[in-house]
Scaffold this motif. Structure first.
Motif, PDB file in Angstrom:
ATOM      1  N   LEU A 181      -3.562   5.056   3.968  1.00 54.15           N
ATOM      2  CA  LEU A 181      -4.896   4.754   3.448  1.00 54.15           C
ATOM      3  C   LEU A 181      -5.785   4.005   4.437  1.00 54.15           C
ATOM      4  CD1 LEU A 181      -4.073   3.720  -0.240  1.00 54.15           C
ATOM      5  CD2 LEU A 181      -5.023   5.883   0.567  1.00 54.15           C
ATOM      6  N   ASP A 182      -5.165   3.181   5.297  1.00 52.43           N
ATOM      7  CA  ASP A 182      -5.971   2.367   6.221  1.00 52.43           C
ATOM      8  C   ASP A 182      -5.189   2.112   7.508  1.00 52.43           C
ATOM      9  OD1 ASP A 182      -7.707   0.652   7.467  1.00 52.43           O
ATOM     10  OD2 ASP A 182      -7.953  -0.693   5.768  1.00 52.43           O
ATOM     11  N   PRO A 183      -5.102   3.121   8.378  1.00 48.34           N
ATOM     12  CA  PRO A 183      -4.308   2.965   9.604  1.00 48.34           C
ATOM     13  C   PRO A 183      -4.813   1.849  10.519  1.00 48.34           C
ATOM     14  CG  PRO A 183      -5.587   5.009   9.633  1.00 48.34           C
ATOM     15  CD  PRO A 183      -5.670   4.469   8.247  1.00 48.34           C
ATOM     16  N   ASP A 184      -6.111   1.558  10.480  1.00 48.34           N
ATOM     17  CA  ASP A 184      -6.646   0.490  11.331  1.00 48.34           C
ATOM     18  C   ASP A 184      -6.092  -0.871  10.922  1.00 48.34           C
ATOM     19  OD1 ASP A 184      -8.126   2.253  12.831  1.00 48.34           O
ATOM     20  OD2 ASP A 184      -9.975   1.966  11.683  1.00 48.34           O
ATOM     21  N   TYR A 185      -6.147  -1.157   9.626  1.00 46.63           N
ATOM     22  CA  TYR A 185      -5.642  -2.443   9.155  1.00 46.63           C
ATOM     23  C   TYR A 185      -4.119  -2.500   9.270  1.00 46.63           C
ATOM     24  CZ  TYR A 185      -5.276  -6.707   6.381  1.00 46.63           C
ATOM     25  OH  TYR A 185      -5.009  -7.995   5.976  1.00 46.63           O
ATOM     26  N   TYR A 186      -3.476  -1.353   9.138  1.00 51.55           N
ATOM     27  CA  TYR A 186      -2.017  -1.279   9.291  1.00 51.55           C
ATOM     28  C   TYR A 186      -1.590  -1.829  10.649  1.00 51.55           C
ATOM     29  CZ  TYR A 186       2.652   0.823   9.718  1.00 51.55           C
ATOM     30  OH  TYR A 186       3.997   1.020   9.913  1.00 51.55           O
ATOM     31  N   GLU A 187      -2.402  -1.608  11.673  1.00 51.56           N
ATOM     32  CA  GLU A 187      -2.066  -2.066  13.024  1.00 51.56           C
ATOM     33  C   GLU A 187      -2.308  -3.560  13.199  1.00 51.56           C
ATOM     34  OE1 GLU A 187      -0.622  -0.339  15.404  1.00 51.56           O
ATOM     35  OE2 GLU A 187      -0.514   1.405  14.086  1.00 51.56           O
ATOM     36  N   GLN A 200       1.951  -9.819   0.040  1.00 55.24           N
ATOM     37  CA  GLN A 200       0.689 -10.235  -0.566  1.00 55.24           C
ATOM     38  C   GLN A 200      -0.486  -9.602   0.172  1.00 55.24           C
ATOM     39  OE1 GLN A 200       0.509 -14.586  -1.566  1.00 55.24           O
ATOM     40  NE2 GLN A 200       2.497 -14.614  -0.583  1.00 55.24           N
ATOM     41  N   ARG A 201      -0.430  -9.640   1.503  1.00 50.33           N
ATOM     42  CA  ARG A 201      -1.518  -9.064   2.306  1.00 50.33           C
ATOM     43  C   ARG A 201      -1.568  -7.547   2.127  1.00 50.33           C
ATOM     44  NH1 ARG A 201      -1.546 -13.098   6.482  1.00 50.33           N
ATOM     45  NH2 ARG A 201      -1.935 -15.001   5.290  1.00 50.33           N
ATOM     46  N   LEU A 202      -0.399  -6.912   2.084  1.00 49.10           N
ATOM     47  CA  LEU A 202      -0.353  -5.461   1.914  1.00 49.10           C
ATOM     48  C   LEU A 202      -0.946  -5.059   0.567  1.00 49.10           C
ATOM     49  CD1 LEU A 202       3.242  -4.710   3.268  1.00 49.10           C
ATOM     50  CD2 LEU A 202       1.086  -4.528   4.504  1.00 49.10           C
ATOM     51  N   ILE A 203      -0.546  -5.762  -0.488  1.00 48.52           N
ATOM     52  CA  ILE A 203      -1.030  -5.443  -1.828  1.00 48.52           C
ATOM     53  C   ILE A 203      -2.537  -5.677  -1.925  1.00 48.52           C
ATOM     54  CG2 ILE A 203      -0.959  -6.203  -4.240  1.00 48.52           C
ATOM     55  CD1 ILE A 203       2.095  -6.565  -3.868  1.00 48.52           C
ATOM     56  N   ARG A 204      -3.020  -6.765  -1.329  1.00 53.75           N
ATOM     57  CA  ARG A 204      -4.465  -7.045  -1.381  1.00 53.75           C
ATOM     58  C   ARG A 204      -5.250  -5.925  -0.705  1.00 53.75           C
ATOM     59  NH1 ARG A 204      -8.677  -7.710  -3.723  1.00 53.75           N
ATOM     60  NH2 ARG A 204     -10.304  -9.105  -2.950  1.00 53.75           N
ATOM     61  N   ALA A 205      -4.798  -5.490   0.462  1.00 59.90           N
ATOM     62  CA  ALA A 205      -5.496  -4.420   1.174  1.00 59.90           C
ATOM     63  C   ALA A 205      -5.434  -3.112   0.398  1.00 59.90           C
ATOM     64  CB  ALA A 205      -4.893  -4.244   2.562  1.00 59.90           C
ATOM     65  N   LEU A 206      -4.268  -2.832  -0.163  1.00 66.48           N
ATOM     66  CA  LEU A 206      -4.100  -1.574  -0.895  1.00 66.48           C
ATOM     67  C   LEU A 206      -4.928  -1.547  -2.178  1.00 66.48           C
ATOM     68  CD1 LEU A 206      -0.271  -1.018  -0.416  1.00 66.48           C
ATOM     69  CD2 LEU A 206      -2.092   0.527   0.347  1.00 66.48           C
ATOM     70  N   GLU A 207      -5.000  -2.654  -2.896  1.00 65.12           N
ATOM     71  CA  GLU A 207      -5.752  -2.637  -4.148  1.00 65.12           C
ATOM     72  C   GLU A 207      -7.238  -2.431  -3.889  1.00 65.12           C
ATOM     73  OE1 GLU A 207      -4.741  -6.287  -6.055  1.00 65.12           O
ATOM     74  OE2 GLU A 207      -6.208  -7.482  -4.955  1.00 65.12           O
ATOM     75  N   VAL A 208      -7.749  -2.979  -2.788  1.00 63.45           N
ATOM     76  CA  VAL A 208      -9.151  -2.742  -2.435  1.00 63.45           C
ATOM     77  C   VAL A 208      -9.356  -1.285  -2.038  1.00 63.45           C
ATOM     78  CG1 VAL A 208     -10.977  -3.293  -0.772  1.00 63.45           C
ATOM     79  CG2 VAL A 208      -9.602  -5.130  -1.781  1.00 63.45           C
ATOM     80  N   SER A 209      -8.451  -0.757  -1.208  1.00 63.76           N
ATOM     81  CA  SER A 209      -8.566   0.631  -0.751  1.00 63.76           C
ATOM     82  C   SER A 209      -8.493   1.607  -1.927  1.00 63.76           C
ATOM     83  CB  SER A 209      -7.464   0.944   0.258  1.00 63.76           C
ATOM     84  OG  SER A 209      -7.564   0.124   1.401  1.00 63.76           O
ATOM     85  N   ILE A 210      -7.558   1.366  -2.842  1.00 65.56           N
ATOM     86  CA  ILE A 210      -7.361   2.286  -3.972  1.00 65.56           C
ATOM     87  C   ILE A 210      -8.527   2.210  -4.961  1.00 65.56           C
ATOM     88  CG2 ILE A 210      -5.920   2.738  -5.998  1.00 65.56           C
ATOM     89  CD1 ILE A 210      -3.519   1.824  -4.253  1.00 65.56           C
ATOM     90  N   SER A 211      -8.968   0.985  -5.279  1.00 58.89           N
ATOM     91  CA  SER A 211      -9.991   0.832  -6.314  1.00 58.89           C
ATOM     92  C   SER A 211     -11.379   1.244  -5.834  1.00 58.89           C
ATOM     93  CB  SER A 211     -10.021  -0.613  -6.822  1.00 58.89           C
ATOM     94  OG  SER A 211     -10.320  -1.507  -5.764  1.00 58.89           O
TER      95      SER A 211
END
Length: 300
Positions: free
Chosen positions: A145-151, A159-170
């Motif tokens: 979903l977000d290869p840039d932030y993944y790097e 916690q950081r992964l879930i926060r990024a994913l919930e923003v990306s998904i929603s």
């Protein structure tokens, strides 16, 4: 004298706390913690908090300030920490910010982008994914979903992964697209100090600290926290490995070795983060005199 925030950053176990206390005592000021795990009262040994004697020697903020049941976002911390720092500056010319959480330090010194709120159902879905399939499932989802932030993100921090994913998904947009990276001007001077040493010595310090934690009663502490293990605060190095021991997934020796290995990996990521900032001036932890001289020149 212009109000000045001295920032002490660097990898875990490098000696940041000791230096921060020396500086606070010398300048007769207070310490603000930027360690995202030392907030929690219930997590004592595994977070390597300052000792009671150290806490008594100078006033500390954001140590034992919250419960593991509290949710603290980076934005929350930015707001609260700036309020504390402004209060310190009413009676002191300098304050000391210390910690190894790069995102929390950045929030104080440069500001943190306001992010959209995600529906609770999205977070619950991601928490269920983490519980059922582990952190690798979160990492893979973020990579897609977000290869840039993944790097950039600390991949060991759910916690950081879930926060990024919930923003990306929603929102349907990558989390990284909401990050402007435009520094917010601060009404005080900032002197960033970095501590580091050669890798062999750093890893020795990390391994020694883990052994000390085990001797100090880490297993008992983690056992008391088993009822809270589903909380994000407990999904962190030093705790998840001991949970695996209690689940009979690892022997005690394997769990301790995993803590050491994961802590060393975390230290490498911390250094990668802090080295991106060209303003940080680096010292060996024993170079106390040089650090005092450098700060004095900067303050003048």
């Amino acid at each position: 004298m212009q109000k000045t925030l001295i920032v002490i950053a660097g990898p875990t176990a490098i000696g940041k706390t000791a230096l921060a206390i020396k500086l606070a005592q010398h300048y007769q000021t207070e310490v603000v913690s930027a360690d995202s795990r030392q907030f929690y009262r219930e997590m004592e040994i595994g977070t390597a908090k300052p000792s009671q004697a150290e806490l008594d020697s100078v006033k500390h903020h954001f140590i034992n300030s919250h419960s593991v049941t509290d949710e603290i976002t980076v934005g929350d911390y930015e707001t609260e920490a700036l309020e504390v720092i402004n209060q310190i500056f009413k009676t002191h010319s300098l304050a000391v910010l210390v910690g190894g959480s790069g995102l929390f330090i950045k929030a104080v010194t440069q500001g943190f982008d306001a992010l959209p709120k995600a529906p609770p159902a999205v977070r619950q879905e991601l928490n269920d994914l983490f519980t059922g399939e582990g952190i690798l499932a979160l990492q893979e989802k973020l990579r897609v979903l977000d290869p840039d932030y993944y790097e950039q993100v600390d991949l060991s921090n759910p916690q950081r992964l879930i926060r990024a994913l919930e923003v990306s998904i929603s929102t349907g947009k990558p989390f990284s697209s909401f990050r402007t990276n435009q520094p917010e001007p601060r009404p005080f001077n900032i002197i960033p100090i970095g501590l580091n040493t050669e890798r062999r010595l750093l890893y020795h310090r990390i391994n020694h600290r883990v052994d000390q934690m085990v001797e100090a009663g880490l297993l008992d502490e983690v056992e008391r926290l088993i009822p809270f293990r589903h909380l994000n605060a407990l999904n962190t190095v030093g705790y998840t490995e001991i949970f695996d021991f209690f689940d009979n997934k690892k022997s005690l020796e394997e769990a301790i070795d995993s803590i050491k290995q994961n802590t060393r990996r975390f230290a490498k990521r911390q250094l990668t983060w802090f080295r991106k900032d060209p303003e940080v001036h680096w010292f060996e932890p024993e170079q106390t005199d040089e650090i005092f001289s450098y700060i004095s020149n900067k303050v003048r």
